[in-house]
Scaffold this motif. Structure first.
Motif, PDB file in Angstrom:
ATOM      1  N   PRO A   1      81.261 -26.330  77.315  1.00  0.00           N
ATOM      2  CA  PRO A   1      80.666 -25.068  78.082  1.00  0.00           C
ATOM      3  C   PRO A   1      80.787 -24.987  79.698  1.00  0.00           C
ATOM      4  O   PRO A   1      81.163 -26.168  80.326  1.00  0.00           O
ATOM      5  CB  PRO A   1      79.195 -24.892  77.666  1.00  0.00           C
ATOM      6  CG  PRO A   1      78.744 -26.445  77.469  1.00  0.00           C
ATOM      7  CD  PRO A   1      80.092 -27.205  76.779  1.00  0.00           C
ATOM      8  N   LEU A   2      80.700 -23.849  80.337  1.00  0.00           N
ATOM      9  CA  LEU A   2      80.895 -23.959  81.514  1.00  0.00           C
ATOM     10  C   LEU A   2      79.684 -24.440  82.331  1.00  0.00           C
ATOM     11  O   LEU A   2      78.451 -24.495  81.937  1.00  0.00           O
ATOM     12  CB  LEU A   2      80.845 -22.313  82.310  1.00  0.00           C
ATOM     13  CG  LEU A   2      81.965 -21.568  81.365  1.00  0.00           C
ATOM     14  CD1 LEU A   2      81.912 -20.263  81.690  1.00  0.00           C
ATOM     15  CD2 LEU A   2      83.387 -22.230  81.213  1.00  0.00           C
ATOM     16  N   ASN A   3      80.115 -25.369  83.503  1.00  0.00           N
ATOM     17  CA  ASN A   3      79.178 -26.334  84.154  1.00  0.00           C
ATOM     18  C   ASN A   3      77.942 -25.547  84.734  1.00  0.00           C
ATOM     19  O   ASN A   3      76.897 -26.063  84.424  1.00  0.00           O
ATOM     20  CB  ASN A   3      79.899 -26.951  85.100  1.00  0.00           C
ATOM     21  CG  ASN A   3      80.918 -27.977  84.624  1.00  0.00           C
ATOM     22  OD1 ASN A   3      80.721 -28.736  83.898  1.00  0.00           O
ATOM     23  ND2 ASN A   3      82.133 -28.109  85.317  1.00  0.00           N
ATOM     24  N   ALA A   4      78.258 -24.286  85.093  1.00  0.00           N
ATOM     25  CA  ALA A   4      77.053 -23.739  85.913  1.00  0.00           C
ATOM     26  C   ALA A   4      75.916 -23.255  84.734  1.00  0.00           C
ATOM     27  O   ALA A   4      74.712 -23.247  84.654  1.00  0.00           O
ATOM     28  CB  ALA A   4      77.364 -22.212  86.842  1.00  0.00           C
TER      29      ALA A   4
ATOM     30  N   MET B   1      74.305 -33.185  87.984  1.00  0.00           N
ATOM     31  CA  MET B   1      75.732 -33.663  87.178  1.00  0.00           C
ATOM     32  C   MET B   1      76.710 -32.630  86.999  1.00  0.00           C
ATOM     33  O   MET B   1      77.880 -32.552  87.211  1.00  0.00           O
ATOM     34  CB  MET B   1      75.122 -34.474  85.958  1.00  0.00           C
ATOM     35  CG  MET B   1      76.504 -34.588  85.008  1.00  0.00           C
ATOM     36  SD  MET B   1      75.882 -35.082  83.356  1.00  0.00           S
ATOM     37  CE  MET B   1      75.868 -33.395  82.590  1.00  0.00           C
ATOM     38  N   CYS B   2      76.247 -31.370  86.678  1.00  0.00           N
ATOM     39  CA  CYS B   2      76.925 -30.353  86.434  1.00  0.00           C
ATOM     40  C   CYS B   2      77.670 -29.699  87.826  1.00  0.00           C
ATOM     41  O   CYS B   2      79.027 -29.326  87.820  1.00  0.00           O
ATOM     42  CB  CYS B   2      76.159 -29.109  85.726  1.00  0.00           C
ATOM     43  SG  CYS B   2      75.622 -29.410  84.286  1.00  0.00           S
TER      44      CYS B   2
ATOM     45  N   SER C   1      81.686 -29.593  88.713  1.00  0.00           N
ATOM     46  CA  SER C   1      82.287 -28.451  89.199  1.00  0.00           C
ATOM     47  C   SER C   1      82.921 -28.426  90.481  1.00  0.00           C
ATOM     48  O   SER C   1      83.688 -27.635  91.018  1.00  0.00           O
ATOM     49  CB  SER C   1      81.137 -27.179  89.583  1.00  0.00           C
ATOM     50  OG  SER C   1      80.399 -26.920  88.481  1.00  0.00           O
ATOM     51  N   GLY C   2      82.903 -29.816  90.966  1.00  0.00           N
ATOM     52  CA  GLY C   2      83.735 -29.885  92.268  1.00  0.00           C
ATOM     53  C   GLY C   2      82.580 -30.527  93.423  1.00  0.00           C
ATOM     54  O   GLY C   2      83.276 -30.808  94.519  1.00  0.00           O
ATOM     55  N   TYR C   3      81.619 -30.395  93.378  1.00  0.00           N
ATOM     56  CA  TYR C   3      80.728 -30.786  94.609  1.00  0.00           C
ATOM     57  C   TYR C   3      80.757 -32.093  94.862  1.00  0.00           C
ATOM     58  O   TYR C   3      80.797 -32.916  94.141  1.00  0.00           O
ATOM     59  CB  TYR C   3      79.163 -30.418  94.251  1.00  0.00           C
ATOM     60  CG  TYR C   3      78.199 -31.136  95.225  1.00  0.00           C
ATOM     61  CD1 TYR C   3      78.306 -30.468  96.611  1.00  0.00           C
ATOM     62  CD2 TYR C   3      77.677 -31.984  95.306  1.00  0.00           C
ATOM     63  CE1 TYR C   3      77.507 -30.815  97.476  1.00  0.00           C
ATOM     64  CE2 TYR C   3      76.697 -32.509  96.146  1.00  0.00           C
ATOM     65  CZ  TYR C   3      76.583 -32.063  97.429  1.00  0.00           C
ATOM     66  OH  TYR C   3      76.042 -32.239  98.406  1.00  0.00           O
ATOM     67  N   ASP C   4      80.838 -32.444  96.053  1.00  0.00           N
ATOM     68  CA  ASP C   4      80.846 -33.831  96.770  1.00  0.00           C
ATOM     69  C   ASP C   4      80.088 -33.557  98.121  1.00  0.00           C
ATOM     70  O   ASP C   4      80.096 -32.803  98.921  1.00  0.00           O
ATOM     71  CB  ASP C   4      82.049 -34.387  96.799  1.00  0.00           C
ATOM     72  CG  ASP C   4      82.046 -35.918  97.293  1.00  0.00           C
ATOM     73  OD1 ASP C   4      81.511 -36.160  98.349  1.00  0.00           O
ATOM     74  OD2 ASP C   4      82.760 -36.573  96.737  1.00  0.00           O
ATOM     75  N   GLU C   5      78.636 -34.527  98.153  1.00  0.00           N
ATOM     76  CA  GLU C   5      78.261 -34.463  99.492  1.00  0.00           C
ATOM     77  C   GLU C   5      78.989 -34.470 100.823  1.00  0.00           C
ATOM     78  O   GLU C   5      78.344 -33.986 101.831  1.00  0.00           O
ATOM     79  CB  GLU C   5      76.893 -35.528  99.473  1.00  0.00           C
ATOM     80  CG  GLU C   5      77.696 -36.962  99.470  1.00  0.00           C
ATOM     81  CD  GLU C   5      77.865 -37.450  98.202  1.00  0.00           C
ATOM     82  OE1 GLU C   5      78.088 -38.685  97.956  1.00  0.00           O
ATOM     83  OE2 GLU C   5      77.600 -36.642  97.160  1.00  0.00           O
TER      84      GLU C   5
END
Length: 355
Positions: free
Chosen positions: A242-245, A192-193, A197-201
């Protein structure tokens, strides 16, 4: 079998809320906003503009709610879909909280991750965040510009605004833990985080270990320099998440802890003895609690989750203490504990107070 939020509330959540409430003007601000804002305003928006999800409308999302709510020990909230291309979700309200998911979230997240998002939002309800977080969002949206017509805008000092946003960031860690409890691990929370953060498969294969290393490197960078820490504070002082990572890192660390293991065991077996070893933070230091009303201190410890709290009346000629004031407080015989110490949930808390 439900788990009380006492067992998984993040310590920074507790500390930040305590600090927020201690800032001069907090209670006056709350009273001011509550005088111009009503839960019905949100209900009007939801019912007129958003899409209500229930057993007859987008049922697959509604069906995610009851098992989550049962595990967290809360009533099933209303659920709405809002047209917004940005992937997001939020919980709002007061006496009757509700959850809103954006259309962008449904487009970008698969059903399993949406379930994690819903569990996170239900965690806010279970942790009793909703009223304060609703107020925080109203502050961010500029509601006190309207309140200025009633003479309330002056109540919103910069320290109060910063403290509100800091607590809102810290509260996310507690809600993340609720999602972990519902999922049984931190894997979906991490995914989810990464999505936020911008990830896409479509962009390539995800490397979770590298994402967590990114958070570790960030934490090391913050510890390495006071200047970095100062820049972090300045950059994010008005950010409510808070920051995603960092969220992913915190969630995975807690999921691997003994406390989380005991909670998982309790939910699986129903054996309350598994929770006896879970430790809780004290509401404040012994030094600061002495002199306060013994009923207030007793309530503090019970609200914090301590189950073995006892009060003892003592006759004393101490003229500097009012009747009912705490003379001494001890936990398992220790009377000089600090405000950052943790003790078992069933630790013996003895409060001696002036007759």
């Amino acid at each position: 079998m439900a788990i009380d939020s006492t067992f998984y509330t993040h310590p920074s959540d507790r500390a930040a809320l305590k600090a927020l409430k201690a800032i001069p003007g907090f209670h006056q601000l709350m009273k001011a906003i509550m005088s111009i804002w009503n839960e019905r305003l949100s209900n009007i928006e939801n019912m007129s503009c958003n899409l209500r999800v229930n057993e007859n409308q987008m049922k697959k999302y509604y069906d995610m709610l009851p098992p989550i709510c049962e595990k967290l020990g809360i009533d099933v909230p209303d659920l709405y879909i809002k047209m917004d291309v940005n992937p997001n979700a939020y919980t709002s309200g007061d006496t009757k909280p509700f959850i809103v998911l954006t259309s962008g979230l449904l487009e970008r997240f698969d059903d399993e991750l949406i379930k994690t998002v819903i569990a996170h939002e239900c965690g806010h309800i279970a942790c009793h965040h909703v009223l304060y977080s609703t107020i925080g969002r109203l502050i961010l949206s500029g509601v006190l510009q309207t309140a200025g017509h009633f003479g309330y805008a002056s109540l919103l000092s910069e320290p109060l605004m910063i403290a509100f946003q800091y607590w809102m960031r810290c509260s996310e860690f507690s809600a993340d833990r609720a999602a972990i409890i519902c999922d049984g691990n931190a894997e979906k929370l991490t995914q989810m985080c990464m999505r936020f953060s911008g990830y896409d498969e479509r962009f390539g294969e995800a490397n979770v270990d590298e994402y967590i290393k990114q958070a570790e490197d960030y934490n090391a960078m913050m510890k390495d320099s006071k200047a970095n820490k100062l820049m972090e504070f300045y950059m994010y002082r008005m950010i409510d998440h808070p920051l995603n990572a960092v969220r992913a890192y915190e969630g995975r660390k807690w999921a691997a802890s003994d406390d989380a293991s005991q909670i998982f065991g309790f939910l699986e077996s129903g054996d309350v003895k598994l929770l006896e070893n879970v430790k809780l933070p004290v509401p404040d230091s012994a030094k600061k609690l002495v002199g306060q009303s013994y009923t207030d201190v007793e309530t503090m410890f019970k609200d914090a989750g301590f189950t073995n709290v006892h009060t003892f009346e003592e006759v004393t000629k101490d003229r500097f203490k009012k009747s009912g004031a705490v003379l001494e407080i001890a936990i398992n015989g220790k009377s000089n504990f600090d405000d950052n110490e943790w003790f078992p949930i069933d630790a013996m808390v003895t409060i001696r107070y002036k007759a």
